[in-house]
Design an enzyme around this catalytic site. Structure first.
Site, mmCIF file in Angstrom:
data_model
loop_
_atom_site.group_PDB
_atom_site.id
_atom_site.type_symbol
_atom_site.label_atom_id
_atom_site.label_comp_id
_atom_site.label_asym_id
_atom_site.label_seq_id
_atom_site.Cartn_x
_atom_site.Cartn_y
_atom_site.Cartn_z
ATOM 1 N N LYS A 22 0.955 -1.493 0.050
ATOM 2 C CA LYS A 22 -0.065 0.046 0.088
ATOM 3 C C LYS A 22 0.888 1.259 -0.063
ATOM 4 O O LYS A 22 0.543 2.033 -0.764
ATOM 5 C CB LYS A 22 -0.948 -0.065 1.232
ATOM 6 C CG LYS A 22 -1.460 1.335 1.527
ATOM 7 C CD LYS A 22 -2.295 1.301 3.105
ATOM 8 C CE LYS A 22 -1.572 1.596 4.150
ATOM 9 N NZ LYS A 22 -1.409 3.090 4.384
ATOM 10 N N ASN A 23 1.836 1.320 0.873
ATOM 11 C CA ASN A 23 2.831 2.394 1.091
ATOM 12 C C ASN A 23 3.621 2.791 0.068
ATOM 13 O O ASN A 23 4.365 3.562 -0.250
ATOM 14 C CB ASN A 23 3.148 2.391 2.467
ATOM 15 C CG ASN A 23 2.293 2.689 3.560
ATOM 16 O OD1 ASN A 23 1.331 3.187 3.262
ATOM 17 N ND2 ASN A 23 2.693 2.294 4.692
ATOM 18 N N ARG A 94 -3.053 9.655 3.574
ATOM 19 C CA ARG A 94 -1.810 10.822 3.481
ATOM 20 C C ARG A 94 -1.525 11.297 2.013
ATOM 21 O O ARG A 94 -0.485 11.778 1.877
ATOM 22 C CB ARG A 94 -0.648 10.252 4.346
ATOM 23 C CG ARG A 94 -1.054 9.633 5.714
ATOM 24 C CD ARG A 94 -0.995 10.518 6.777
ATOM 25 N NE ARG A 94 0.134 11.409 6.766
ATOM 26 C CZ ARG A 94 -0.047 12.367 7.538
ATOM 27 N NH1 ARG A 94 -1.015 13.123 7.854
ATOM 28 N NH2 ARG A 94 1.188 13.087 7.701
ATOM 29 N N CYS A 119 -4.567 7.526 9.342
ATOM 30 C CA CYS A 119 -4.795 7.028 10.621
ATOM 31 C C CYS A 119 -4.482 7.929 11.967
ATOM 32 O O CYS A 119 -3.572 8.742 11.850
ATOM 33 C CB CYS A 119 -3.973 5.867 10.987
ATOM 34 S SG CYS A 119 -4.511 4.537 9.921
ATOM 35 N N ASP A 313 4.441 0.103 12.059
ATOM 36 C CA ASP A 313 3.195 -0.332 11.639
ATOM 37 C C ASP A 313 3.136 -2.045 12.106
ATOM 38 O O ASP A 313 2.135 -2.408 11.833
ATOM 39 C CB ASP A 313 3.073 -0.379 10.049
ATOM 40 C CG ASP A 313 3.047 1.075 9.775
ATOM 41 O OD1 ASP A 313 2.489 1.959 10.352
ATOM 42 O OD2 ASP A 313 3.568 1.445 8.611
ATOM 43 N N VAL A 335 8.417 6.650 16.640
ATOM 44 C CA VAL A 335 7.878 7.299 15.562
ATOM 45 C C VAL A 335 6.591 8.074 15.511
ATOM 46 O O VAL A 335 6.535 9.241 15.143
ATOM 47 C CB VAL A 335 7.761 6.247 14.183
ATOM 48 C CG1 VAL A 335 7.339 6.630 12.935
ATOM 49 C CG2 VAL A 335 9.136 5.242 14.245
#
Ligand code: EPU
Length: 461
Positions: A22-23, A94, A119, A313, A335
């Site tokens: 996804k990222n 984002r 999120c 994550d 983080v």
């Protein structure tokens, strides 16, 4: 989206093929906007965040064909229809803020982007993005709009390459700066850049596309703009979050799974922690096997960090696993400042977790003495009891999925659209590994996971 009903206590067994990250793909789609050429992406996951990003690109003029069955997206943006990103994209993820970097070098128009969403795991400001883009020559203003604010960005004089030192190796700020630098005059040097595998995937794509780009070992990225843009094919890097999440679900249920496509190089910090926990893994030439090999051992100090450290994550599902490890373990989140809200629900399920504002670890931490609840102590083993749970965000959602898979009775999970943002066909995947999971759609029509496949072979154009 309905609810998941999960009856736990069944070891997950079997294998599946991991999908693209996804990222990574969401950023690659945005990166495709920097030229008018045609790009082909393979290994694209069929998840909500990709759907949202495709919608975003189409909004500004991209022509997109998405074959969800073949996992291929073809995208080209011959001309920009608009540079105004409507407010309905605010809060969705984002990605909109990255539109500034991608479009600044392509248009003289104002680029108008709603506030960044994603999120709710801390304030998540975008000051590093803004400062870096301004240093490259952009003017960016924040203005109040009807419902909420938006960023207005422009570079009427063009962008000029320069030296940018990020205060922290932010993934998004690194990506935004790289994207803008691809069409700036001269060389841009980013120091203290993020080097997450998903950032490197973007770098690889941009190099194919025509940009001269170098990643040094000391977190320095040098970018020289493209002289010419090429059409590119690119296979999206494997989703190391999906891999780790399902691996933890298998270990938590005392199971054994093989994940084809899992990449050893991107999982090193995670695998080290699994070994400390007493869980098993075998690296195969085409993936990784994960398995339970006896009582899990606590006494672990886990500190999240930027790559190559332990990915934030992975933290929430790992905490769910630590509730079943003997002894006290510590988790220090360095983080995101507010990523332990989900532990309240684990406590209601029986977990013994205490939250601390202090840094309970050794890593340098931006949240030291800033009164953020960013460390926890977990005491295991505590049996988990099932309950009805409303999922608050994506990765917390997966921690609850693991807890539900480990608890003996039925857990009802609502808010499952958060899971759809980042996990493809989760109910199907878990059911295929033997989990007792039912996806009940909102319509109240009772259907099992196996006949409520969310995957459709449709083409988005
Ligand atoms: N930060 C600032 N100012 C900025 C940018 C970041 O203070 O301008 C702070 C953030 O508040 C945070 C830290 O720096 O405390 C790290 O933020 P970063 O910019 O690296 O995160 P991001 O780009 O917003 C991506 C992933 C996140 C992942 C982080 C860290 C995407 C779409 N999201 O977010 O993934 O946690 O990097 O690796 O790539 C997820 O997939 O569930 C997820 C939250």
């Amino acid at each position: 989206m309905g609810i998941f009903k999960i009856k736990g206590g069944i070891p997950l067994k079997g294998h599946f093929r991991a999908v693209g990250a996804k990222n990574a793909i969401t950023k690659l789609l945005v990166a495709s906007l920097i030229s008018e050429k045609r790009y082909l992406f393979f290994n694209v996951p069929n998840i909500l965040d990709v759907e949202i990003t495709v919608g975003l690109c189409k909004e500004i003029g991209s022509i997109v064909n998405w074959d969800t069955k073949e996992r291929v997206i073809e995208i080209s943006t011959p001309c920009l229809k608009t540079t105004y990103i409507p407010q309905r994209f605010s809060g969705s993820n984002r990605i909109p803020i990255l539109m500034i970097g991608a479009l600044l070098g392509r248009t003289d128009e104002d680029i108008i982007v709603p506030m960044a969403g994603g999120c709710k795991i801390g304030r998540r400001p975008v000051d590093f993005h803004i400062k870096s883009l301004e240093k490259l020559g952009a003017s960016i203003e924040y203005r109040e709009m009807k419902k909420e604010g938006a960023y207005f960005a422009r570079a009427h004089e063009g962008l000029q390459g320069c030296l940018i030192e990020l205060p922290y190796p932010s993934v998004g700020a690194t990506e935004n700066t790289i994207l803008a630098a691809c069409r700036a005059k001269g060389t841009t040097v980013i120091k203290n850049a993020a080097i997450e595998p998903e950032v490197i995937d973007l770098v690889l794509f941009l190099q194919k596309l025509g940009v001269a780009i170098v990643v040094d070992v000391d977190r320095t990225i040098r970018i020289q703009p493209a002289q010419e843009f090429y059409e590119v094919e690119h296979t999206v890097v494997t989703d190391r979050i999906e891999v780790a999440s399902l691996a933890m679900a298998a270990i938590g249920t005392k199971g054994h799974i093989f994940i084809e496509g899992a990449q050893h190089l991107h999982m090193i910090a995670f695998l080290n922690k699994l070994r400390e926990l007493g869980a098993g893994f075998h690296i195969r030439n085409n993936g990784i096997e994960f398995f339970y090999r006896g009582a899990l051992k606590g006494g672990i100090l886990l500190e999240t960090d930027v790559h190559p450290g332990f990915l934030t994550d992975w933290q929430q599902p790992f905490v769910a696993l630590l509730t079943q490890a003997e002894g006290h373990s510590i988790v220090h989140e360095t983080v995101h400042e507010n990523r332990f809200g989900y532990t309240e629900t684990l406590k209601e399920m029986g977990a013994d977790i205490q939250i601390f504002n202090e840094c309970l670890g050794n890593l340098p931490c931006r949240f030291r003495a800033r009164n953020y609840a960013h460390s926890i102590v977990i005491k295991g083993v505590t049996p988990l009891v099932s309950k009805a749970i409303a999922i608050p965000d994506l990765r917390a959602g997966f921690a609850y999925v693991i807890a539900a898979l480990m608890a003996p009775d039925e857990t009802i999970l609502s808010g499952i659209h958060f899971l759809d943002r980042g996990y493809e066909d989760l109910a199907m995947k878990l059911a295929s590994l033997g989990a007792d999971i039912n996806h009940e759609p909102k319509s109240k029509k009772k259907e099992t996971a196996s006949n409520t496949t969310l995957t459709t072979t449709h083409t988005h154009s």
